[in-house]
Design an enzyme around this catalytic site. Structure first.
Site, PDB file in Angstrom:
ATOM      1  N   LYS A   1      20.390  34.460  34.147  1.00  0.00           N
ATOM      2  CA  LYS A   1      20.957  35.510  34.991  1.00  0.00           C
ATOM      3  C   LYS A   1      21.183  35.117  36.450  1.00  0.00           C
ATOM      4  CE  LYS A   1      21.992  38.103  32.719  1.00  0.00           C
ATOM      5  NZ  LYS A   1      23.082  37.758  31.742  1.00  0.00           N
TER       6      LYS A   1
ATOM      7  N   HIS B   1      19.286  26.217  30.415  1.00  0.00           N
ATOM      8  CA  HIS B   1      18.309  27.032  31.164  1.00  0.00           C
ATOM      9  C   HIS B   1      16.941  26.325  31.171  1.00  0.00           C
ATOM     10  CE1 HIS B   1      20.940  30.319  31.834  1.00  0.00           C
ATOM     11  NE2 HIS B   1      20.893  30.852  30.643  1.00  0.00           N
TER      12      HIS B   1
ATOM     13  N   SER C   1      18.657  42.039  36.564  1.00  0.00           N
ATOM     14  CA  SER C   1      19.744  41.581  35.703  1.00  0.00           C
ATOM     15  C   SER C   1      19.204  41.161  34.329  1.00  0.00           C
ATOM     16  CB  SER C   1      20.456  40.396  36.380  1.00  0.00           C
ATOM     17  OG  SER C   1      21.514  39.948  35.579  1.00  0.00           O
TER      18      SER C   1
HETATM   19  P1  A3P Z   1      24.255  41.268  37.175  1.00  0.00           P
HETATM   20  O1  A3P Z   1      23.546  41.599  35.893  1.00  0.00           O
HETATM   21  O2  A3P Z   1      23.358  41.470  38.373  1.00  0.00           O
HETATM   22  O3  A3P Z   1      25.550  41.966  37.335  1.00  0.00           O
HETATM   23  P2  A3P Z   1      24.367  34.448  33.941  1.00  0.00           P
HETATM   24  O4  A3P Z   1      25.785  34.130  33.721  1.00  0.00           O
HETATM   25  O5  A3P Z   1      23.568  33.301  34.483  1.00  0.00           O
HETATM   26  O6  A3P Z   1      23.772  35.088  32.733  1.00  0.00           O
HETATM   27  O7  A3P Z   1      24.318  35.526  35.126  1.00  0.00           O
HETATM   28  C1  A3P Z   1      24.826  36.824  34.923  1.00  0.00           C
HETATM   29  C2  A3P Z   1      24.884  37.542  36.254  1.00  0.00           C
HETATM   30  O8  A3P Z   1      25.937  36.962  37.042  1.00  0.00           O
HETATM   31  C3  A3P Z   1      25.231  39.024  36.073  1.00  0.00           C
HETATM   32  O9  A3P Z   1      24.584  39.696  37.156  1.00  0.00           O
HETATM   33  C4  A3P Z   1      26.739  38.982  36.245  1.00  0.00           C
HETATM   34  O10 A3P Z   1      27.325  40.210  36.552  1.00  0.00           O
HETATM   35  C5  A3P Z   1      26.850  37.987  37.404  1.00  0.00           C
HETATM   36  N1  A3P Z   1      28.193  37.424  37.548  1.00  0.00           N
HETATM   37  C6  A3P Z   1      28.959  36.813  36.610  1.00  0.00           C
HETATM   38  N2  A3P Z   1      30.165  36.518  37.104  1.00  0.00           N
HETATM   39  C7  A3P Z   1      30.171  36.935  38.394  1.00  0.00           C
HETATM   40  C8  A3P Z   1      31.158  36.914  39.441  1.00  0.00           C
HETATM   41  N3  A3P Z   1      32.371  36.421  39.248  1.00  0.00           N
HETATM   42  N4  A3P Z   1      30.814  37.431  40.636  1.00  0.00           N
HETATM   43  C9  A3P Z   1      29.589  37.950  40.839  1.00  0.00           C
HETATM   44  N5  A3P Z   1      28.623  38.013  39.890  1.00  0.00           N
HETATM   45  C10 A3P Z   1      28.921  37.503  38.683  1.00  0.00           C
END
Ligand code: A3P
Length: 292
Positions: A45, A106, A136
């Site tokens: 996340k 990860h 998240s």
């Molecule tokens: P949130 O749950 O706080 O919205 P991962 O890809 O490592 O699983 O991380 C997911 C998190 O990154 C989520 O956070 C997601 O919304 C956010 N995320 C993905 N793309 C994004 C973007 N273009 N801009 C900002 N946040 C982004």
């Protein structure tokens, strides 16, 4: 969702893991890196999908731009994954002919296969502040049956502080990779908060680390495509068609903000979290912003 299908956590060399990320461990540890492989590492996340998409656009837009059906997890394979009905990440990676291979992980730093270090592979690590991570991660684990049952928010927060979530302690993860960066020159350490604040500036720094010099026009196009609102409606990256996720509970592209933790932490939880944080991070020089 059927909670009986959810995996159980177990202790794996000191880190809480599930079978989905450990079943293929011998192949993961013996994985043969190629010198031009690029790792995109993070605690869950932290913005791995965001960075993976940026990297895919930087390297593969020319050849794969029109392959709309390829999802992000088919463009950037996860090294340690062994999901039911899918080939293990190592096998998919072994078959890849493209160069460089973009590889998501990860894993905590001490679990990364030796071959990547021996080959001096470039590594991008993206880190995000703990308070937004736990919010998240909680919402993500509520909506995907690929992860253990998260339980209620209060107990979840405590398990996070105790390092008892899948992939282990966030504190150890970020500190471990940060320590490694001090001695390994091919590691580019990025912060989610910086990416939010100045995506263009972070893209420039990333390109400079990678030795890439895309045109201004290409950069503008990438910046447009990786904007949260664009990614949220793009099926390549929004996971909307993944049947192990229940978007009625929470979308994958959820909020994409810095500071959403304020909508979830009580004052008492925040105080306790800060106290634990100070103790756990007392030996690290790593600094995070929880608001911008
Ligand atoms: P949130 O749950 O706080 O919205 P991962 O890809 O490592 O699983 O991380 C997911 C998190 O990154 C989520 O956070 C997601 O919304 C956010 N995320 C993905 N793309 C994004 C973007 N273009 N801009 C900002 N946040 C982004």
């Amino acid at each position: 969702m059927d909670s009986r299908n959810r995996p159980e956590l177990f202790d794996f060399h000191g880190v809480p893991m599930t079978r989905e990320y450990t079943e293929n461990w011998v192949d993961v540890q013996n994985f043969k890196a190629r010198p031009d492989d690029i790792i995109i590492a993070s605690y869950p996340k932290s913005g791995n999908t965001w960075l993976s998409y940026i990297m895919d656009l930087l390297y593969n837009e020319e050849t794969r731009g029109r392959e709309k059906s390829l999802k992000i997890f088919q463009r950037v394979h996860m090294l340690e994954s062994t999901f039911h009905l899918l080939e293990p990440g190592t096998e998919m990676l072994n078959k890849l002919l493209i160069s460089p291979r973009l590889i998501k992980t990860h894993l905590p730093v001490h679990f990364l296969p030796k071959s990547f270090w021996d080959q001096n592979c470039r590594i991008i690590y993206v880190a995000r502040n703990a308070k937004d991570i736990v919010v998240s991660y909680f919402n993500f684990e509520r909506m995907t049956i690929l992860h253990p049952e998260p339980g209620d928010w209060s107990s979840y927060l405590h398990r996070f502080m105790e390092g008892k979530l899948l992939f282990g302690s966030w504190y150890d993860h970020v500190s471990g990779w940060w320590r490694r960066k001090q001695t390994y020159p091919h590691l580019h350490f990025m912060f989610y908060e910086d990416l939010i604040e100045d995506t263009k500036g972070e893209l420039d720094k990333l390109c400079s680390f990678l030795g890439l010099s895309p045109s201004d026009e290409d950069k503008e196009e990438i910046l447009h495509k990786v904007h949260f609102d664009e990614m949220k409606k793009n099926e390549v990256v929004n996971h909307a068609t993944v049947d192990t996720m229940d978007f009625k509970i929470s979308p994958f592209m959820r909020k994409g903000k810095v500071g959403d933790w304020k909508n979830h932490f009580t004052v008492a939880q925040n105080e306790e979290f800060d106290k634990v944080y100070k103790e756990k991070m007392k030996n690290s020089t790593l600094c995070f912003r929880t608001e911008i």
